[in-house]
Design a protein around this motif. Structure first.
Motif, PDB file in Angstrom:
ATOM      1  N   UNK A 180      51.668  66.636  37.928  1.00  0.00           N
ATOM      2  CA  UNK A 180      52.754  65.818  38.290  1.00  0.00           C
ATOM      3  C   UNK A 180      53.267  66.439  39.634  1.00  0.00           C
ATOM      4  N   UNK A 181      53.403  65.892  40.575  1.00  0.00           N
ATOM      5  CA  UNK A 181      54.066  66.430  41.671  1.00  0.00           C
ATOM      6  C   UNK A 181      54.879  65.271  42.692  1.00  0.00           C
ATOM      7  N   UNK A 182      55.529  65.770  43.492  1.00  0.00           N
ATOM      8  CA  UNK A 182      56.313  64.866  44.507  1.00  0.00           C
ATOM      9  C   UNK A 182      55.623  64.840  45.767  1.00  0.00           C
ATOM     10  N   UNK A 183      55.365  63.544  46.348  1.00  0.00           N
ATOM     11  CA  UNK A 183      54.796  63.551  47.540  1.00  0.00           C
ATOM     12  C   UNK A 183      55.265  62.752  48.481  1.00  0.00           C
ATOM     13  N   UNK A 184      55.052  62.721  49.724  1.00  0.00           N
ATOM     14  CA  UNK A 184      55.557  61.546  50.848  1.00  0.00           C
ATOM     15  C   UNK A 184      54.512  60.442  51.187  1.00  0.00           C
ATOM     16  N   UNK A 185      54.456  59.483  50.997  1.00  0.00           N
ATOM     17  CA  UNK A 185      53.651  58.538  51.398  1.00  0.00           C
ATOM     18  C   UNK A 185      54.062  57.310  52.370  1.00  0.00           C
ATOM     19  N   UNK A 186      53.283  56.583  52.651  1.00  0.00           N
ATOM     20  CA  UNK A 186      53.097  55.525  53.676  1.00  0.00           C
ATOM     21  C   UNK A 186      53.085  55.974  55.222  1.00  0.00           C
ATOM     22  N   UNK A 187      53.269  55.238  56.255  1.00  0.00           N
ATOM     23  CA  UNK A 187      52.842  55.475  57.680  1.00  0.00           C
ATOM     24  C   UNK A 187      53.468  56.795  58.282  1.00  0.00           C
ATOM     25  N   UNK A 188      54.631  57.038  57.808  1.00  0.00           N
ATOM     26  CA  UNK A 188      55.653  58.193  58.512  1.00  0.00           C
ATOM     27  C   UNK A 188      55.170  59.448  57.987  1.00  0.00           C
ATOM     28  N   UNK A 189      54.303  59.556  57.004  1.00  0.00           N
ATOM     29  CA  UNK A 189      53.645  60.421  56.511  1.00  0.00           C
ATOM     30  C   UNK A 189      52.766  61.227  57.214  1.00  0.00           C
ATOM     31  N   UNK A 190      52.179  60.233  58.494  1.00  0.00           N
ATOM     32  CA  UNK A 190      51.215  60.674  59.554  1.00  0.00           C
ATOM     33  C   UNK A 190      51.892  61.437  60.521  1.00  0.00           C
ATOM     34  N   UNK A 191      51.518  62.642  60.667  1.00  0.00           N
ATOM     35  CA  UNK A 191      52.194  63.667  61.694  1.00  0.00           C
ATOM     36  C   UNK A 191      51.442  63.663  62.825  1.00  0.00           C
ATOM     37  N   UNK A 192      51.657  63.218  64.046  1.00  0.00           N
ATOM     38  CA  UNK A 192      50.888  63.069  65.209  1.00  0.00           C
ATOM     39  C   UNK A 192      50.859  64.441  65.989  1.00  0.00           C
ATOM     40  N   UNK A 193      51.581  65.685  65.386  1.00  0.00           N
ATOM     41  CA  UNK A 193      51.204  66.768  65.900  1.00  0.00           C
ATOM     42  C   UNK A 193      50.123  67.743  65.263  1.00  0.00           C
ATOM     43  N   UNK A 194      49.660  67.039  64.078  1.00  0.00           N
ATOM     44  CA  UNK A 194      48.478  67.818  63.481  1.00  0.00           C
ATOM     45  C   UNK A 194      47.118  67.053  63.673  1.00  0.00           C
ATOM     46  N   UNK A 195      46.047  67.785  63.631  1.00  0.00           N
ATOM     47  CA  UNK A 195      44.773  67.382  63.536  1.00  0.00           C
ATOM     48  C   UNK A 195      44.797  66.457  62.071  1.00  0.00           C
ATOM     49  N   UNK A 196      44.481  65.211  62.322  1.00  0.00           N
ATOM     50  CA  UNK A 196      44.548  64.223  61.111  1.00  0.00           C
ATOM     51  C   UNK A 196      43.083  63.760  60.816  1.00  0.00           C
ATOM     52  N   UNK A 197      42.789  64.035  59.474  1.00  0.00           N
ATOM     53  CA  UNK A 197      41.336  63.576  58.753  1.00  0.00           C
ATOM     54  C   UNK A 197      41.987  62.547  57.695  1.00  0.00           C
ATOM     55  N   UNK A 198      41.404  61.560  57.713  1.00  0.00           N
ATOM     56  CA  UNK A 198      41.560  60.377  56.625  1.00  0.00           C
ATOM     57  C   UNK A 198      40.167  60.577  55.802  1.00  0.00           C
ATOM     58  N   UNK A 199      40.479  60.833  54.431  1.00  0.00           N
ATOM     59  CA  UNK A 199      39.417  60.465  53.333  1.00  0.00           C
ATOM     60  C   UNK A 199      39.307  59.238  52.473  1.00  0.00           C
ATOM     61  N   UNK A 200      38.404  58.545  52.606  1.00  0.00           N
ATOM     62  CA  UNK A 200      38.165  57.208  52.342  1.00  0.00           C
ATOM     63  C   UNK A 200      37.054  56.982  51.316  1.00  0.00           C
ATOM     64  N   UNK A 201      37.183  56.500  50.316  1.00  0.00           N
ATOM     65  CA  UNK A 201      36.119  56.390  49.254  1.00  0.00           C
ATOM     66  C   UNK A 201      36.320  56.916  47.996  1.00  0.00           C
ATOM     67  N   UNK A 202      35.441  57.331  47.157  1.00  0.00           N
ATOM     68  CA  UNK A 202      35.533  57.406  45.629  1.00  0.00           C
ATOM     69  C   UNK A 202      34.995  58.726  44.874  1.00  0.00           C
ATOM     70  N   UNK A 203      34.187  59.402  45.894  1.00  0.00           N
ATOM     71  CA  UNK A 203      33.435  60.662  45.323  1.00  0.00           C
ATOM     72  C   UNK A 203      34.458  61.658  45.609  1.00  0.00           C
ATOM     73  N   UNK A 204      34.739  62.744  44.594  1.00  0.00           N
ATOM     74  CA  UNK A 204      35.402  63.760  44.805  1.00  0.00           C
ATOM     75  C   UNK A 204      34.992  65.008  45.261  1.00  0.00           C
ATOM     76  N   UNK A 205      33.755  65.061  45.629  1.00  0.00           N
ATOM     77  CA  UNK A 205      32.848  66.260  46.133  1.00  0.00           C
ATOM     78  C   UNK A 205      33.233  66.873  47.390  1.00  0.00           C
ATOM     79  N   UNK A 206      33.109  65.677  48.550  1.00  0.00           N
ATOM     80  CA  UNK A 206      33.372  66.130  49.839  1.00  0.00           C
ATOM     81  C   UNK A 206      35.062  66.269  50.049  1.00  0.00           C
ATOM     82  N   UNK A 207      35.756  65.480  49.491  1.00  0.00           N
ATOM     83  CA  UNK A 207      37.186  65.611  49.535  1.00  0.00           C
ATOM     84  C   UNK A 207      37.625  66.944  48.970  1.00  0.00           C
TER      85      UNK A 207
END
Length: 526
Positions: free
Chosen positions: A129-156
């Protein structure tokens, strides 16, 4: 592929449930034996007892399935058999075909959902159990940003590890970035999120293009399932590089850095992950700042619920079962599923949830349906304002949200596990418990499989969209009502989401009355 076992308690508990625990065996040895059993249930060709069903399913259900002769031999066998039966000039008896459908449903539930859920918890550790930030504003433009899309846990999982690498973090800073940040699209992000807490959930599959349209993603990693080719057209409008990582799911124009068909390079997963991160770092300077637009909308949410930590939150499952029995909690509904363009995007899920919460019914969620609940604040204790007085009192005292986020779509196994545990504590079969499955916007094969999994457990499934089986009156009737006699459950379709919520409330109250737990309610809180 060499991985540490981050869930030793899960290995021990499951080994005992399967009857393979032996004093003196190491965790690794038990895990190997467990893996062999799970793979055997997935792929055996010669009929033999299905070990996962025998160990994990309620005995009453096993007896029902055995009486119907629908216990699967294995996933591979039943899917091959289904293909054979539906070939030219083979099985012409629709009822016999429906029996095969039920076998495939059990194979889906116990081999494709429960088995991988067990394996993932053993390998990567159970949810936290943990607290997280969600929705668009959790994207921070000053970072290198990588999206993980799909269903396999191996590469993520490997990408999370690569994103922590001090050498790669320093390389990102040398390019002018503040660091490396990971985001979740669909279920890969959710599975990594509740284990590592470093992946920020943004969208389900249907909303993926909206996220890419921010122009702030440097690399988009797509593994498999629920990845629509249209993302390539959106990526072409920005600097975003799309990387596919599975031989099962390739996209024209994407960079392919995958585990091969023979899985011969599984051991190179971490190296591949580091190369993907390097690609994102190299691509960061190409980001066109005038094309970046990130809506300033974000919310906090709590994720990572499981049977184990729910038990801890209440002190015991006896306490939770008692609260359901005395009516302070009227029931629990697993509100899940994909999204469907035939209805207003994500609206049905929220409207059903509003009705359930107002009537003191706890909502479990996972996968694509969980994103609107995350983004609109339902997974926060602040959302108790939407709940009835029973839930406000019970959950408020424990600082719990009214919607319990259990992870990715695979984690329907956690919901069914909780339902079974509460039924055992209450001394009732699942077919009489005030619990249900709801998938208002279901749209694809997995959605049908998930609904069928819970129907086989004796729980009704509730939807706003009819199943695509209208070509046959007999098959449509089987889906809608004929399973009541066979399984003790039916499929309910109410196209109005609020009406569907009210129907669920009424049906759960009817179950409570049949047990004798509470008197009739005066009406549904809308």
């Amino acid at each position: 592929m060499s991985l540490p076992l981050l869930g030793p308690e899960k290995v021990l508990a499951t080994a005992k449930a399967f009857g393979i625990y032996q004093e003196g065996k190491t965790i690794a040895e038990l895990a190997e034996s467990l893996a062999d059993l799970l793979l055997e249930d997935m792929s055996r060709a010669v009929p033999a007892p299905h070990r996962t069903i025998t160990a994990m399913a309620p005995p009453e259900r096993v007896e029902t399935w055995s009486g119907l002769d629908i216990i699967p031999i294995s996933s591979y066998h039943e899917v091959f058999e289904a293909l054979h039966r539906t070939g030219t000039g083979t099985d012409g008896d629709w009822e016999n075909l429906m029996k095969q459908l039920l076998r495939c449903g059990l194979a889906f539930a116990w081999n494709s959902v429960v088995g991988p859920s067990i394996a993932a918890d053993c390998l990567y550790g159970p949810p936290k159990r943990s607290q997280i930030e969600t929705n668009f504003a959790s994207i921070k433009k000053e970072y290198v940003n990588i999206a993980l899309h799909g269903h396999s846990p191996v590469l993520p999982s490997a990408l999370v590890q690569a994103g922590r690498d001090p050498e790669l973090v320093e390389l990102a800073r040398a390019q002018g970035a503040a660091g490396i940040r990971l985001y979740g699209i669909c279920c890969s992000g959710l599975s990594a999120l509740y284990r590592y807490g470093e992946v920020h959930p943004l969208s389900n599959a249907l909303g993926a293009e909206l996220i890419m349209g921010t122009g702030a993603l440097d690399v988009w990693v797509a593994d498999l399932q629920d990845i629509y080719p249209g993302i390539m057209d959106v990526a072409a409008c920005f600097h975003t590089k799309v990387v596919t990582t599975s031989d099962s799911c390739r996209l024209p124009g994407a960079i392919h850095m995958a585990i091969d068909h023979q899985h011969g390079n599984m051991s190179a997963a971490l190296g591949q992950a580091k190369e993907i991160v390097r690609l994102a770092i190299r691509n960061y300077p190409a980001r066109q700042q005038e094309n970046v637009y990130i809506p300033e909308v974000s919310l906090e949410a709590e994720v990572g619920f499981s049977v184990e930590n729910i038990t801890q939150a209440f002190g015991s499952l006896d306490e939770l079962a008692g609260l359901i029995k005395n009516g302070r909690i009227k029931g629990i509904v697993n509100l899940v599923g994909c999204n469907n363009p035939k209805v207003v995007y994500e609206q049905a899920i929220l409207q059903v949830a509003d009705i359930l919460l107002a009537n003191d019914i706890i909502v479990l969620t996972n996968g694509c349906a969980s994103f609107p609940l995350l983004k609109m604040g339902y997974c926060s204790p602040k959302a108790l304002a939407k709940a009835g007085p029973g839930l406000q009192g019970v959950l408020g005292a424990r600082s719990l949200p009214p919607v319990w986020h259990m992870g990715e779509c695979l984690d329907n196994a956690r919901a069914s596990g909780l339902f079974r545990a509460l039924a055992d504590k209450s001394g009732q079969p699942l077919t009489r418990m005030p619990v249900a499955f709801a998938s208002p916007e279901w749209s694809n094969e997995k959605g049908v499989g998930a609904a069928l999994s819970f129907r086989l457990m004796g729980l009704n499934s509730y939807h706003c969209i009819p199943a695509p089986v209208q070509g046959s009156d007999k098959v449509a009737g089987f889906f809608a009502s004929d399973t009541q006699e066979l399984l003790g459950s039916v499929m309910v379709v109410v196209t109005d989401p609020r009406g569907l919520g009210e129907k669920i409330v009424a049906d759960l109250e009817q179950r409570r009355n049949q047990i004798g737990w509470t008197p009739n309610i005066k009406g549904v809180n809308k």
